[in-house]
Motif scaffolding. Structure first.
Motif, PDB file in Angstrom:
ATOM      1  N   VAL A 101     -34.450   3.542  -3.009  1.00  0.00           N
ATOM      2  CA  VAL A 101     -33.059   3.280  -2.493  1.00  0.00           C
ATOM      3  C   VAL A 101     -33.063   4.353  -1.444  1.00  0.00           C
ATOM      4  CG1 VAL A 101     -30.731   3.216  -3.006  1.00  0.00           C
ATOM      5  CG2 VAL A 101     -32.252   2.570  -4.791  1.00  0.00           C
ATOM      6  N   PRO A 102     -32.723   3.790  -0.107  1.00  0.00           N
ATOM      7  CA  PRO A 102     -32.297   5.073   0.990  1.00  0.00           C
ATOM      8  C   PRO A 102     -31.160   5.757   0.751  1.00  0.00           C
ATOM      9  CG  PRO A 102     -31.814   2.871   1.429  1.00  0.00           C
ATOM     10  CD  PRO A 102     -32.434   2.387   0.096  1.00  0.00           C
ATOM     11  N   ALA A 103     -31.424   7.014   1.038  1.00  0.00           N
ATOM     12  CA  ALA A 103     -30.153   7.932   1.231  1.00  0.00           C
ATOM     13  C   ALA A 103     -29.572   7.621   2.259  1.00  0.00           C
ATOM     14  CB  ALA A 103     -30.694   9.392   1.279  1.00  0.00           C
ATOM     15  N   ALA A 104     -28.105   7.918   2.031  1.00  0.00           N
ATOM     16  CA  ALA A 104     -27.109   7.877   3.210  1.00  0.00           C
ATOM     17  C   ALA A 104     -27.349   8.466   4.403  1.00  0.00           C
ATOM     18  CB  ALA A 104     -25.788   8.532   2.604  1.00  0.00           C
ATOM     19  N   ASP A 105     -27.221   7.568   5.467  1.00  0.00           N
ATOM     20  CA  ASP A 105     -27.579   7.844   6.979  1.00  0.00           C
ATOM     21  C   ASP A 105     -29.182   8.511   6.878  1.00  0.00           C
ATOM     22  OD1 ASP A 105     -25.234   7.399   7.843  1.00  0.00           O
ATOM     23  OD2 ASP A 105     -24.338   9.299   7.014  1.00  0.00           O
ATOM     24  N   ALA A 106     -30.116   7.756   6.116  1.00  0.00           N
ATOM     25  CA  ALA A 106     -31.406   8.170   6.243  1.00  0.00           C
ATOM     26  C   ALA A 106     -32.022   8.065   7.287  1.00  0.00           C
ATOM     27  CB  ALA A 106     -32.206   7.430   4.952  1.00  0.00           C
ATOM     28  N   ALA A 107     -32.622   8.969   7.982  1.00  0.00           N
ATOM     29  CA  ALA A 107     -33.523   8.890   9.255  1.00  0.00           C
ATOM     30  C   ALA A 107     -35.019   8.549   9.139  1.00  0.00           C
ATOM     31  CB  ALA A 107     -33.515  10.223  10.297  1.00  0.00           C
ATOM     32  N   ASP A 108     -35.686   9.224   7.922  1.00  0.00           N
ATOM     33  CA  ASP A 108     -37.069   9.100   7.633  1.00  0.00           C
ATOM     34  C   ASP A 108     -37.138   7.987   6.854  1.00  0.00           C
ATOM     35  OD1 ASP A 108     -37.741  11.334   9.341  1.00  0.00           O
ATOM     36  OD2 ASP A 108     -37.398  12.778   7.713  1.00  0.00           O
ATOM     37  N   GLU A 109     -38.474   7.388   6.832  1.00  0.00           N
ATOM     38  CA  GLU A 109     -38.717   6.066   5.782  1.00  0.00           C
ATOM     39  C   GLU A 109     -38.671   6.654   4.321  1.00  0.00           C
ATOM     40  OE1 GLU A 109     -42.668   3.571   4.976  1.00  0.00           O
ATOM     41  OE2 GLU A 109     -42.552   4.238   6.718  1.00  0.00           O
ATOM     42  N   ASP A 110     -39.099   7.718   4.025  1.00  0.00           N
ATOM     43  CA  ASP A 110     -39.073   8.309   2.706  1.00  0.00           C
ATOM     44  C   ASP A 110     -37.519   9.049   2.168  1.00  0.00           C
ATOM     45  OD1 ASP A 110     -39.824  10.408   3.992  1.00  0.00           O
ATOM     46  OD2 ASP A 110     -41.332  11.101   2.659  1.00  0.00           O
ATOM     47  N   ALA A 111     -36.870   8.992   3.087  1.00  0.00           N
ATOM     48  CA  ALA A 111     -35.596   9.665   2.781  1.00  0.00           C
ATOM     49  C   ALA A 111     -34.727   8.751   1.763  1.00  0.00           C
ATOM     50  CB  ALA A 111     -34.849  10.006   3.975  1.00  0.00           C
ATOM     51  N   GLY A 112     -34.843   9.161   0.610  1.00  0.00           N
ATOM     52  CA  GLY A 112     -34.169   8.345  -0.482  1.00  0.00           C
ATOM     53  C   GLY A 112     -34.619   8.752  -1.825  1.00  0.00           C
ATOM     54  N   TYR A 113     -34.514   7.738  -2.752  1.00  0.00           N
ATOM     55  CA  TYR A 113     -34.636   7.782  -4.431  1.00  0.00           C
ATOM     56  C   TYR A 113     -35.657   6.776  -4.593  1.00  0.00           C
ATOM     57  CZ  TYR A 113     -30.420  10.474  -2.860  1.00  0.00           C
ATOM     58  OH  TYR A 113     -29.539  11.394  -2.459  1.00  0.00           O
ATOM     59  N   LEU A 114     -36.325   7.216  -5.528  1.00  0.00           N
ATOM     60  CA  LEU A 114     -37.133   6.288  -6.520  1.00  0.00           C
ATOM     61  C   LEU A 114     -36.428   6.079  -7.880  1.00  0.00           C
ATOM     62  CD1 LEU A 114     -40.947   7.344  -5.854  1.00  0.00           C
ATOM     63  CD2 LEU A 114     -39.553   5.491  -4.870  1.00  0.00           C
ATOM     64  N   LEU A 115     -36.098   5.078  -8.313  1.00  0.00           N
ATOM     65  CA  LEU A 115     -35.498   4.781  -9.537  1.00  0.00           C
ATOM     66  C   LEU A 115     -36.686   4.348 -10.356  1.00  0.00           C
ATOM     67  CD1 LEU A 115     -32.227   3.256  -8.614  1.00  0.00           C
ATOM     68  CD2 LEU A 115     -32.639   5.663  -8.618  1.00  0.00           C
ATOM     69  N   THR A 116     -36.571   4.908 -11.674  1.00  0.00           N
ATOM     70  CA  THR A 116     -37.658   4.376 -12.562  1.00  0.00           C
ATOM     71  C   THR A 116     -37.241   4.665 -14.049  1.00  0.00           C
ATOM     72  OG1 THR A 116     -40.120   4.568 -13.582  1.00  0.00           O
ATOM     73  CG2 THR A 116     -38.915   6.585 -12.696  1.00  0.00           C
ATOM     74  N   VAL A 117     -37.313   3.512 -14.848  1.00  0.00           N
ATOM     75  CA  VAL A 117     -36.915   3.522 -16.199  1.00  0.00           C
ATOM     76  C   VAL A 117     -38.165   3.880 -16.938  1.00  0.00           C
ATOM     77  CG1 VAL A 117     -35.999   2.593 -18.446  1.00  0.00           C
ATOM     78  CG2 VAL A 117     -35.157   2.030 -16.079  1.00  0.00           C
ATOM     79  N   VAL A 118     -38.242   5.013 -18.018  1.00  0.00           N
ATOM     80  CA  VAL A 118     -39.267   5.596 -18.504  1.00  0.00           C
ATOM     81  C   VAL A 118     -39.012   5.160 -20.003  1.00  0.00           C
ATOM     82  CG1 VAL A 118     -40.509   7.324 -19.334  1.00  0.00           C
ATOM     83  CG2 VAL A 118     -39.393   7.730 -17.146  1.00  0.00           C
ATOM     84  N   SER A 119     -39.914   4.591 -20.536  1.00  0.00           N
ATOM     85  CA  SER A 119     -40.286   4.427 -22.047  1.00  0.00           C
ATOM     86  C   SER A 119     -40.818   5.359 -22.576  1.00  0.00           C
ATOM     87  CB  SER A 119     -41.038   2.882 -22.299  1.00  0.00           C
ATOM     88  OG  SER A 119     -41.323   2.849 -23.597  1.00  0.00           O
ATOM     89  N   ASP A 120     -40.243   5.946 -23.888  1.00  0.00           N
ATOM     90  CA  ASP A 120     -40.761   7.244 -24.518  1.00  0.00           C
ATOM     91  C   ASP A 120     -40.919   6.910 -25.877  1.00  0.00           C
ATOM     92  OD1 ASP A 120     -41.305   9.587 -25.568  1.00  0.00           O
ATOM     93  OD2 ASP A 120     -39.860  10.775 -24.435  1.00  0.00           O
ATOM     94  N   LEU A 121     -42.481   6.566 -26.227  1.00  0.00           N
ATOM     95  CA  LEU A 121     -42.541   6.328 -27.574  1.00  0.00           C
ATOM     96  C   LEU A 121     -42.455   7.575 -28.789  1.00  0.00           C
ATOM     97  CD1 LEU A 121     -45.877   4.167 -27.427  1.00  0.00           C
ATOM     98  CD2 LEU A 121     -43.245   3.477 -27.411  1.00  0.00           C
ATOM     99  N   ASN A 122     -42.414   8.869 -27.978  1.00  0.00           N
ATOM    100  CA  ASN A 122     -42.305  10.123 -28.768  1.00  0.00           C
ATOM    101  C   ASN A 122     -40.959  10.225 -29.460  1.00  0.00           C
ATOM    102  OD1 ASN A 122     -44.948  11.063 -27.848  1.00  0.00           O
ATOM    103  ND2 ASN A 122     -44.129  11.131 -25.996  1.00  0.00           N
ATOM    104  N   LEU A 123     -40.126   9.801 -28.733  1.00  0.00           N
ATOM    105  CA  LEU A 123     -38.500   9.840 -29.142  1.00  0.00           C
ATOM    106  C   LEU A 123     -37.949   8.743 -29.373  1.00  0.00           C
ATOM    107  CD1 LEU A 123     -37.523  12.377 -26.235  1.00  0.00           C
ATOM    108  CD2 LEU A 123     -38.207  12.978 -28.588  1.00  0.00           C
ATOM    109  N   ASN A 124     -38.720   7.374 -29.388  1.00  0.00           N
ATOM    110  CA  ASN A 124     -38.129   6.135 -29.283  1.00  0.00           C
ATOM    111  C   ASN A 124     -36.823   6.113 -28.677  1.00  0.00           C
ATOM    112  OD1 ASN A 124     -38.196   3.489 -30.326  1.00  0.00           O
ATOM    113  ND2 ASN A 124     -36.639   4.102 -32.098  1.00  0.00           N
ATOM    114  N   ALA A 125     -36.872   6.489 -27.456  1.00  0.00           N
ATOM    115  CA  ALA A 125     -35.871   6.453 -26.479  1.00  0.00           C
ATOM    116  C   ALA A 125     -36.312   6.014 -24.975  1.00  0.00           C
ATOM    117  CB  ALA A 125     -35.206   7.784 -26.194  1.00  0.00           C
ATOM    118  N   SER A 126     -35.369   5.912 -23.979  1.00  0.00           N
ATOM    119  CA  SER A 126     -35.639   5.759 -22.659  1.00  0.00           C
ATOM    120  C   SER A 126     -34.790   6.407 -21.769  1.00  0.00           C
ATOM    121  CB  SER A 126     -35.374   4.284 -22.241  1.00  0.00           C
ATOM    122  OG  SER A 126     -36.751   3.556 -22.925  1.00  0.00           O
ATOM    123  N   LYS A 127     -34.953   6.683 -20.633  1.00  0.00           N
ATOM    124  CA  LYS A 127     -34.298   7.238 -19.641  1.00  0.00           C
ATOM    125  C   LYS A 127     -34.323   6.818 -18.153  1.00  0.00           C
ATOM    126  CE  LYS A 127     -37.894  10.793 -19.466  1.00  0.00           C
ATOM    127  NZ  LYS A 127     -38.124  12.171 -19.942  1.00  0.00           N
TER     128      LYS A 127
END
Length: 453
Positions: free
Chosen positions: A389-415
């Motif tokens: 997801v690009p940052a606001a008014d991004a000038a560089d190609e990688d100026a932004g955010y990566l969104l990833t949902v993590v499955s955690d078997l240790n805690l039986n949870a996700s974030k």
């Protein structure tokens, strides 16, 4: 074989048994204000008591996380309510029922519509709250299936997609207008019954890959395809435009199969450059055995999948192939603003080796310098495909955010992790704690509020 023996019904991939809505999610860190929209992800989640014969045969379920004004307003998950969810068969006495879809591979937005996709059927429209509206066929103009991997041209807003079939016509290329009201279609000559899951566009061309996997009616998993050494791998390059299909050219490739492509573009010399992970015969077979729960399978859904580059010289009529990295990777993504244009940065999910040794890792590639950056997430944790997801008014190609949902078997949870795409070594910008463990999913999209308005 018992249901619990099926690898796609256990561990990170174990389906959830119900639909849930939770509001006011806990956030650590600060959500950037430009994250105003929904992260919606899709995968196969059969109903309780149902054991599909193939991972891809499970009913589709979408999971969504709503972000706005620095808050994580809700999480919800919903089955895509297609006829197949209640057991309707895809093949009937009248032929294929294109509404009997699992709708469990991808979810996108186009023309203000939220569409759940499965490549063997029509797309299914969802509401912004993830309830099912019904099959969408461009007011009757779409009479074929739709790939789960359409490509939107960032310059024109057009949506390119295709229909692939084991029977003639083998390949149809479709283009939808930016508002999703006009559809044009062309049959692509010279195509075969080879499995085609993904494709690519450039500024002036459409690129199709046919690998060494072909329709095989003797395969009884419900997905009738298998590796065939006699099936010639090829790459097809078709000019964009109303008469492009008549000018398609097919070029031979080494045996292999590419499930997903990162991107394609035209370089300064006019060559077509295509990139994405690819497998050989053994990698395909061990991956397939995981997907169907057969013996002699890898520990992960994909085996031996390595980054690859194909460079097509249209003038010389040749293709140069090269492996570009030694990690086992899948689910490549980029900043979608560079779809069809040369990109510098590429992201992927790296898997443990074929025996399950090692951890899952997010990878960032810098194609200009050749460097790669790794973000291990820890034992027992599996991140999803990274969505940029690009940052606001991004000038560089990688100026932004990566969104990833993590499955955690240790805690039986996700974030949900919101990562700084420019530097994976820094702590997450924000972490959103989800109310349940979210199963490992296949594909998804960030859908800004403005796109659904």
């Amino acid at each position: 074989m018992t249901a619990t023996a099926k690898p796609y019904l256990t561990g990170h991939y174990a389906p959830v048994a119900d639909e849930l809505t939770a509001t006011g999610l806990t956030v650590e860190g600060t959500l950037p204000p430009e994250l105003a929209g929904r992260l919606v992800r899709n995968s196969h989640n059969p109903k309780p008591g149902i054991t599909p014969t193939h991972w891809f045969k499970g009913s589709g379920m979408v999971h969504g996380i709503r972000l706005r004004e620095g808050r994580a307003e809700w999480y919800r998950n919903r089955w895509v309510d297609t006829p197949a969810l209640d057991g309707a068969p895809y093949l009937t006495e009248h032929g294929p029922d294109l509404t009997a879809s699992t709708a469990g591979t991808h979810v996108i937005e186009h023309g203000g519509r939220l569409l759940a996709l499965c490549e063997s059927a029509l797309p299914f429209e969802l509401t912004p709250e993830l309830e099912t509206v019904g099959a969408f066929d461009w007011n009757g103009r779409l009479t074929s299936a739709m790939t789960a991997h359409p490509k939107e041209d960032p310059a024109t807003g057009e949506l390119h997609f295709f229909a692939s079939s084991p029977f003639p016509p083998y390949l149809i290329h479709h283009v939808s207008s930016p508002d999703g009201t006009v559809l044009t279609s062309q049959e692509v000559p010279g195509a075969s019954a080879a499995l085609k899951h993904d494709f690519a566009i450039t500024e002036n061309h459409v690129v199709f890959l046919e690998g060494s996997v072909i329709f095989d009616p003797s395969e009884h998993s419900g997905i009738p395809y298998a590796w065939d050494d006699a099936q010639a791998a090829r790459i097809g390059v078709m000019p964009r435009g109303a008469d492009g299909a008549a000018k398609v050219r097919w070029f031979p490739l080494l045996p292999g199969y590419a499930m997903h492509l990162a991107n394609a573009y035209e370089d300064g010399a006019g060559r077509i450059v295509v990139e994405g992970p690819s497998v050989g015969r053994d990698g395909w077979q061990r991956s397939w055995n995981w997907w169907v729960g057969a013996p002699d399978r890898g520990a992960e859904p994909n085996s031996g999948s390595r980054s690859r580059r194909w460079t097509v010289d249209l003038t010389a009529g040749t293709v140069r192939e090269e492996q570009t990295d030694d990690l086992t990777v899948e689910f490549p993504t980029i900043n979608d603003a560079f779809t069809g244009r040369e990109h510098r940065y590429q992201y992927a999910l790296s898997f443990p080796d074929d025996r399950g040794v090692g951890n899952h890792t997010l990878v960032k590639y810098d194609r200009r310098t050749g460097a790669r950056q790794l973000l291990p997430v820890g034992t027992g944790q599996l991140p999803s495909e990274a969505v940029f997801v690009p940052a606001a008014d991004a000038a560089d190609e990688d100026a932004g955010y990566l969104l990833t949902v993590v499955s955690d078997l240790n805690l039986n949870a996700s974030k949900l992790l919101v990562l700084d795409a420019s530097d994976l070594s820094v702590p997450p910008v924000a972490t959103v704690h989800l109310p349940r463990r979210v199963p490992a999913m296949i594909h998804g999209s960030w859908i800004a509020d403005a796109d659904l308005a």
